[in-house]
Design a protein around this motif. Structure first.
Motif, PDB file in Angstrom:
ATOM      1  N   GLN A 193       0.824  -1.210   0.000  1.00 14.59           N
ATOM      2  CA  GLN A 193       0.000   0.000   0.000  1.00 14.59           C
ATOM      3  C   GLN A 193       0.856   1.256   0.000  1.00 14.59           C
ATOM      4  O   GLN A 193       0.452   2.304  -0.500  1.00 14.59           O
ATOM      5  CB  GLN A 193      -0.964  -0.010   1.182  1.00 14.59           C
ATOM      6  CG  GLN A 193      -2.083  -1.040   1.046  1.00 14.59           C
ATOM      7  CD  GLN A 193      -2.929  -0.819  -0.198  1.00 14.59           C
ATOM      8  OE1 GLN A 193      -3.311   0.289  -0.524  1.00 14.59           O
ATOM      9  NE2 GLN A 193      -3.212  -1.895  -0.920  1.00 14.59           N
ATOM     10  N   ARG A 194       2.044   1.162   0.571  1.00 13.72           N
ATOM     11  CA  ARG A 194       2.957   2.300   0.500  1.00 13.72           C
ATOM     12  C   ARG A 194       3.378   2.557  -0.945  1.00 13.72           C
ATOM     13  O   ARG A 194       3.523   3.707  -1.371  1.00 13.72           O
ATOM     14  CB  ARG A 194       4.182   2.037   1.387  1.00 13.72           C
ATOM     15  CG  ARG A 194       5.047   3.261   1.593  1.00 13.72           C
ATOM     16  CD  ARG A 194       6.265   2.942   2.452  1.00 13.72           C
ATOM     17  NE  ARG A 194       7.267   3.995   2.325  1.00 13.72           N
ATOM     18  CZ  ARG A 194       7.340   5.042   3.116  1.00 13.72           C
ATOM     19  NH1 ARG A 194       6.519   5.172   4.124  1.00 13.72           N
ATOM     20  NH2 ARG A 194       8.251   5.986   2.928  1.00 13.72           N
ATOM     21  N   ILE A 253       1.470   1.835  -3.517  1.00 11.49           N
ATOM     22  CA  ILE A 253       0.276   2.432  -4.130  1.00 11.49           C
ATOM     23  C   ILE A 253       0.247   3.930  -3.852  1.00 11.49           C
ATOM     24  O   ILE A 253      -0.039   4.750  -4.732  1.00 11.49           O
ATOM     25  CB  ILE A 253      -1.018   1.779  -3.585  1.00 11.49           C
ATOM     26  CG1 ILE A 253      -1.013   0.266  -3.805  1.00 11.49           C
ATOM     27  CG2 ILE A 253      -2.257   2.424  -4.204  1.00 11.49           C
ATOM     28  CD1 ILE A 253      -0.959  -0.157  -5.234  1.00 11.49           C
ATOM     29  N   LEU A 254       0.548   4.298  -2.615  1.00  9.00           N
ATOM     30  CA  LEU A 254       0.614   5.713  -2.246  1.00  9.00           C
ATOM     31  C   LEU A 254       1.625   6.442  -3.134  1.00  9.00           C
ATOM     32  O   LEU A 254       1.350   7.528  -3.658  1.00  9.00           O
ATOM     33  CB  LEU A 254       0.999   5.844  -0.772  1.00  9.00           C
ATOM     34  CG  LEU A 254       1.117   7.253  -0.187  1.00  9.00           C
ATOM     35  CD1 LEU A 254       0.889   7.196   1.330  1.00  9.00           C
ATOM     36  CD2 LEU A 254       2.474   7.883  -0.432  1.00  9.00           C
ATOM     37  N   ARG A 255       2.808   5.840  -3.308  1.00 10.80           N
ATOM     38  CA  ARG A 255       3.854   6.512  -4.081  1.00 10.80           C
ATOM     39  C   ARG A 255       3.435   6.667  -5.536  1.00 10.80           C
ATOM     40  O   ARG A 255       3.622   7.732  -6.146  1.00 10.80           O
ATOM     41  CB  ARG A 255       5.154   5.700  -3.972  1.00 10.80           C
ATOM     42  CG  ARG A 255       6.380   6.429  -4.430  1.00 10.80           C
ATOM     43  CD  ARG A 255       7.643   5.773  -3.894  1.00 10.80           C
ATOM     44  NE  ARG A 255       7.935   4.530  -4.547  1.00 10.80           N
ATOM     45  CZ  ARG A 255       8.969   4.349  -5.403  1.00 10.80           C
ATOM     46  NH1 ARG A 255       9.788   5.363  -5.653  1.00 10.80           N
ATOM     47  NH2 ARG A 255       9.186   3.197  -5.961  1.00 10.80           N
TER      48      ARG A 255
END
Lengths: 325, 325
Positions: free
Chosen positions: B299-300, B302-304
């Protein structure tokens, strides 16, 4: 274009805001009370929201209005804050009445933020403090209220810095007022890559968050904030919770559009925003003091109110961090 | 953090872009072709969208991927552009095959913008040019393509100035690429209140839209752009249409999150945005070249990717206006 006299969401007539803060636990609740059933809408854009009574607000659903909006710390435990608000408002006769002698049924949408990792004693076992904080927040409600590390903002973090409660207003003239209140707890940074200039600087009025002038600002090429300003990308741990208000007589769909446009204020004040780790919820509430035209000019007024709401949200976010201690 | 070698969405390997422009009619079509069925998602945030095949992309629905995305001028007539793309791709064998000998069924989501009030002969009676432009756009598809007043951007307006097609990319390293293409036709202004500094200036790389430095920029207190920069607030007449792409192997829900975060690029580059008068649609498409981690780090990532997509969208919008003639 000027703020209202308080530069708070309560410049929208008919609103009061109450904080209840548990200093020992490092958490709290912020409640916005309306003076009647106001039209309400919500727009949820974060990847980890925690809410109650949001589906109630859908334009296709029955309930005509809201009596309060509750923002709370405490993650899932904070959802109990609205229980306290519902109970206190009901005994005071505030709420829907389905029968003349029936109980008053307050409609109280609510959203929570995660502050459980912060300072304070969270060892509450089966008795979290949020219901009591909700009760107290109703009693505390006034037109004047504190900003910064109070209420739902008590334990908030904005990236690597303290978050908090921010609020502003904008007077659109001819009696039309728009205001915003934000509990600022995003995973993203409110500062540009220099670490000190608010992203929201272009929207500041009268140094309301310290007078952030652009002076040799480094450009923002890296989508991830530099130097670890993105500190807590864990699911459910971050969010910006927002209430925008206007005294314009909007219908539910129009209030939804204003909530959607107001999300752009989060986008402009926080980077990154609307991540999988944020809640990023905007409630829009509307009184009925100012009638909008029924003709083609109506949607233009919706645009103006929505754009003002977005600006107010950006300002409220910066102001919440500015006042946090 | 650098763009890819072309600084175009086609830096994401496997994509080609084709413009077909009708100079006499002052309109056109822009098609993004994928080299296989790419995961797709869409996020519609404007008040006046015009689309086809968007519900197809919902995570709960069946179709696994898209073969092209079509952006078109022509308002409701432009929805025919995808007919041409579907027909030409199918005869070339591109599309879903439900039976071994069955026809290829290309999945081609599409969105339109309104350019009917602009220059050019729109007196096409019952034979609008968009199907033919769609056919031609497939043949024109290359990795290199023009920006500005071409394709779906031929008749675009961005507030009071010419809009157009913009595109950029960002190389996130280790083979991970993000790109955006925008057809820029919003009701809002892409310029700050000084009328010349792009809202998107903090995101510019290497003067890709003229080197917009902040120098004595007036603050933006009025939510309505000053001096009539908000020119055409009529229903259905404006929009920013965006495609973001990455070669990361996203699922449909993750692609939707990237599309949602990418909307923030519109918010940061256009003010106001997401108005009742805009369409403001973001498609996100994802190849499968770069596997993301399956653990909590996913998910990190995805955030990036979402944050990079938002930055790319802001840059693509400014660049589209910069290149428009």
């Amino acid at each position: 274009m000027r703020p209202g006299p308080r530069n708070l969401i309560t410049d929208v007539p008919g609103l009061r805001v109450g904080h209840a803060t548990d200093e020992a636990a490092g958490t709290g609740v912020t409640t916005i009370l309306t003076d009647s059933a106001w039209v309400g809408a919500v727009d949820v854009r974060g990847g980890g929201p925690g809410v109650r009574e949001t589906d109630t607000l859908a334009p296709e659903n029955l309930v005509p209005g809201v009596h309060a909006v509750v923002l709370s710390g405490g993650s899932v435990f904070g959802l109990a804050a609205a229980d306290g608000v519902v109970a206190r408002l009901s005994v005071r006769g505030v709420g829907l009445k389905l029968a003349p002698e029936g109980k008053a049924l307050p409609i109280v949408p609510s959203a929570i933020l995660f502050d459980l990792a912060g300072e304070g004693d969270k060892d509450w076992g089966e008795m979290p403090p949020y219901r009591a904080l909700g009760l107290a927040s109703v009693d505390a409600a006034e037109e004047d209220f504190a900003l910064g590390s109070v209420g739902a903002g008590r334990g908030a973090r904005a990236g690597q810095v303290k978050g908090g409660i921010g609020s502003v207003s904008l007077d659109l003239g001819e009696g039309l007022m728009v205001g915003a209140l934000a509990a600022v707890n995003p995973v993203g940074s409110v500062f540009m890559p220099d670490g000190k200039t608010f992203w929201a600087w272009p929207f500041e009025i009268d140094g309301e968050y310290g007078g952030a002038a652009p002076d040799g600002i480094p450009l923002a090429h890296d989508p991830m904030p530099a130097e670890g300003r993105l500190t807590r990308p864990r699911a459910g741990t971050n969010t910006t919770l927002v209430v925008v208000a206007t005294n314009a007589a909007l219908d539910k769909g129009e209030a939804k559009r204003v909530a959607m446009m107001a999300q752009d204020g989060i986008a402009r004040a926080v980077r990154p925003a609307h991540t999988p780790f944020d809640g990023d919820i905007v409630f829009a509430i509307a009184g009925d003091a100012v009638a909008l035209p029924a003709d083609a000019g109506r949607q233009r007024e919706i645009l103006r109110i929505g754009s003002a709401a977005a600006d107010c949200v950006a300002r409220a976010i910066a102001r919440g961090v500015f006042h946090a201690r």
